[in-house]
Design a protein around this motif. Sequence first.
Motif, PDB file in Angstrom:
ATOM      1  N   ILE A   1       0.849  -1.202   0.000  1.00  0.00           N
ATOM      2  CA  ILE A   1       0.000   0.000   0.000  1.00  0.00           C
ATOM      3  C   ILE A   1       0.880   1.245   0.000  1.00  0.00           C
ATOM      4  N   ALA A   2       1.901   1.259   0.858  1.00  0.00           N
ATOM      5  CA  ALA A   2       2.788   2.422   0.963  1.00  0.00           C
ATOM      6  C   ALA A   2       3.539   2.674  -0.338  1.00  0.00           C
ATOM      7  N   ALA A   3       3.895   1.607  -1.047  1.00  0.00           N
ATOM      8  CA  ALA A   3       4.649   1.738  -2.299  1.00  0.00           C
ATOM      9  C   ALA A   3       3.755   2.044  -3.496  1.00  0.00           C
ATOM     10  N   GLY A   4       2.441   2.018  -3.285  1.00  0.00           N
ATOM     11  CA  GLY A   4       1.524   2.281  -4.382  1.00  0.00           C
ATOM     12  C   GLY A   4       1.237   1.070  -5.245  1.00  0.00           C
ATOM     13  N   GLU A   5       1.729  -0.087  -4.831  1.00  0.00           N
ATOM     14  CA  GLU A   5       1.442  -1.327  -5.558  1.00  0.00           C
ATOM     15  C   GLU A   5      -0.009  -1.747  -5.353  1.00  0.00           C
ATOM     16  N   LEU A   6      -0.548  -1.377  -4.207  1.00  0.00           N
ATOM     17  CA  LEU A   6      -1.965  -1.596  -3.895  1.00  0.00           C
ATOM     18  C   LEU A   6      -2.577  -0.221  -3.666  1.00  0.00           C
ATOM     19  N   ARG A   7      -3.586   0.094  -4.424  1.00  0.00           N
ATOM     20  CA  ARG A   7      -4.187   1.436  -4.390  1.00  0.00           C
ATOM     21  C   ARG A   7      -5.493   1.432  -3.587  1.00  0.00           C
ATOM     22  N   PRO A   8      -5.826   2.579  -2.991  1.00  0.00           N
ATOM     23  CA  PRO A   8      -7.099   2.675  -2.259  1.00  0.00           C
ATOM     24  C   PRO A   8      -8.274   2.244  -3.140  1.00  0.00           C
ATOM     25  N   GLY A   9      -9.117   1.389  -2.592  1.00  0.00           N
ATOM     26  CA  GLY A   9     -10.273   0.877  -3.312  1.00  0.00           C
ATOM     27  C   GLY A   9     -10.000  -0.402  -4.077  1.00  0.00           C
ATOM     28  N   GLU A  10      -8.723  -0.772  -4.229  1.00  0.00           N
ATOM     29  CA  GLU A  10      -8.376  -1.981  -4.983  1.00  0.00           C
ATOM     30  C   GLU A  10      -8.826  -3.225  -4.228  1.00  0.00           C
ATOM     31  N   LYS A  11      -9.476  -4.116  -4.955  1.00  0.00           N
ATOM     32  CA  LYS A  11      -9.981  -5.356  -4.371  1.00  0.00           C
ATOM     33  C   LYS A  11      -8.824  -6.305  -4.076  1.00  0.00           C
ATOM     34  N   LEU A  12      -8.894  -6.961  -2.942  1.00  0.00           N
ATOM     35  CA  LEU A  12      -7.886  -7.942  -2.534  1.00  0.00           C
ATOM     36  C   LEU A  12      -8.417  -9.346  -2.778  1.00  0.00           C
ATOM     37  N   PRO A  13      -7.529 -10.323  -2.902  1.00  0.00           N
ATOM     38  CA  PRO A  13      -7.988 -11.707  -3.079  1.00  0.00           C
ATOM     39  C   PRO A  13      -8.807 -12.173  -1.872  1.00  0.00           C
ATOM     40  N   THR A  14      -9.679 -13.122  -2.104  1.00  0.00           N
ATOM     41  CA  THR A  14     -10.418 -13.704  -0.982  1.00  0.00           C
ATOM     42  C   THR A  14      -9.430 -14.430  -0.068  1.00  0.00           C
ATOM     43  N   ILE A  15      -9.829 -14.637   1.151  1.00  0.00           N
ATOM     44  CA  ILE A  15      -8.978 -15.356   2.104  1.00  0.00           C
ATOM     45  C   ILE A  15      -8.648 -16.734   1.561  1.00  0.00           C
ATOM     46  N   ARG A  16      -9.652 -17.405   1.015  1.00  0.00           N
ATOM     47  CA  ARG A  16      -9.450 -18.757   0.489  1.00  0.00           C
ATOM     48  C   ARG A  16      -8.447 -18.769  -0.665  1.00  0.00           C
ATOM     49  N   SER A  17      -8.609 -17.842  -1.613  1.00  0.00           N
ATOM     50  CA  SER A  17      -7.708 -17.843  -2.768  1.00  0.00           C
ATOM     51  C   SER A  17      -6.295 -17.413  -2.367  1.00  0.00           C
ATOM     52  N   LEU A  18      -6.188 -16.466  -1.437  1.00  0.00           N
ATOM     53  CA  LEU A  18      -4.871 -16.051  -0.959  1.00  0.00           C
ATOM     54  C   LEU A  18      -4.162 -17.210  -0.261  1.00  0.00           C
ATOM     55  N   ALA A  19      -4.890 -17.913   0.598  1.00  0.00           N
ATOM     56  CA  ALA A  19      -4.307 -19.053   1.311  1.00  0.00           C
ATOM     57  C   ALA A  19      -3.857 -20.126   0.320  1.00  0.00           C
ATOM     58  N   ASN A  20      -4.692 -20.429  -0.662  1.00  0.00           N
ATOM     59  CA  ASN A  20      -4.320 -21.437  -1.659  1.00  0.00           C
ATOM     60  C   ASN A  20      -3.100 -21.007  -2.461  1.00  0.00           C
ATOM     61  N   GLU A  21      -3.076 -19.740  -2.880  1.00  0.00           N
ATOM     62  CA  GLU A  21      -1.981 -19.223  -3.692  1.00  0.00           C
ATOM     63  C   GLU A  21      -0.648 -19.265  -2.949  1.00  0.00           C
TER      64      GLU A  21
END
Length: 123
Positions: free
Chosen positions: A25-45
Motif C-alpha cells: 500500500i505504501a509503495a503504491g502497488e496496492l491502491r485505495p479501493g483496490e480489491k484484494l484476493p479472498t482469504i481462500r484464494s490467498l491461502a491457496n496461492e
Amino acid sequence: MLLALDFSGDLPIYQQLRNQIVLGIAAGELRPGEKLPTIRSLANELGINMMTASKAYQMLKQEGYIASDRRNGAWVALTTNEGAALTRLEDALRLIIAEARVSGIDEDTVAKLCRKLYHEGEV
C-alpha cells in the motif's frame, strides 16, 4: 503484488503477510479501493492455512488498512485512522530506538536512516 513468505523465519506468517500488504500500500502497488484476493484464494496461492490469511486480514482491517464486507470481500481502505497509526508507530519506534541505543548507534544515524526510508519509493 508478489508476496514472499519466509516459512523458516521467526516472524509469524500472518505478520509477514500483514507487513507485506502494508508495504505494498505504501509503495503504491496496492491502491485505495483496490480489491484484494479472498482469504481462500490467498491461502491457496501462498500455500498457507486459511486461518493464517484470515488473521492477517483481521489485523489489517482492525488497523484500518483494509475494509471488507461479506458481499464484496476485502479492499484497500480509502482512508486510515491517523491517530491509531501514530500510536502504533510510536510504540514500534520506541523499541527500535532502544535497540539502536543499546547497539551504540547515534541519533543522527537513526534520523538519517528514517529520512532515507521515509522517502524511498517517492516519485
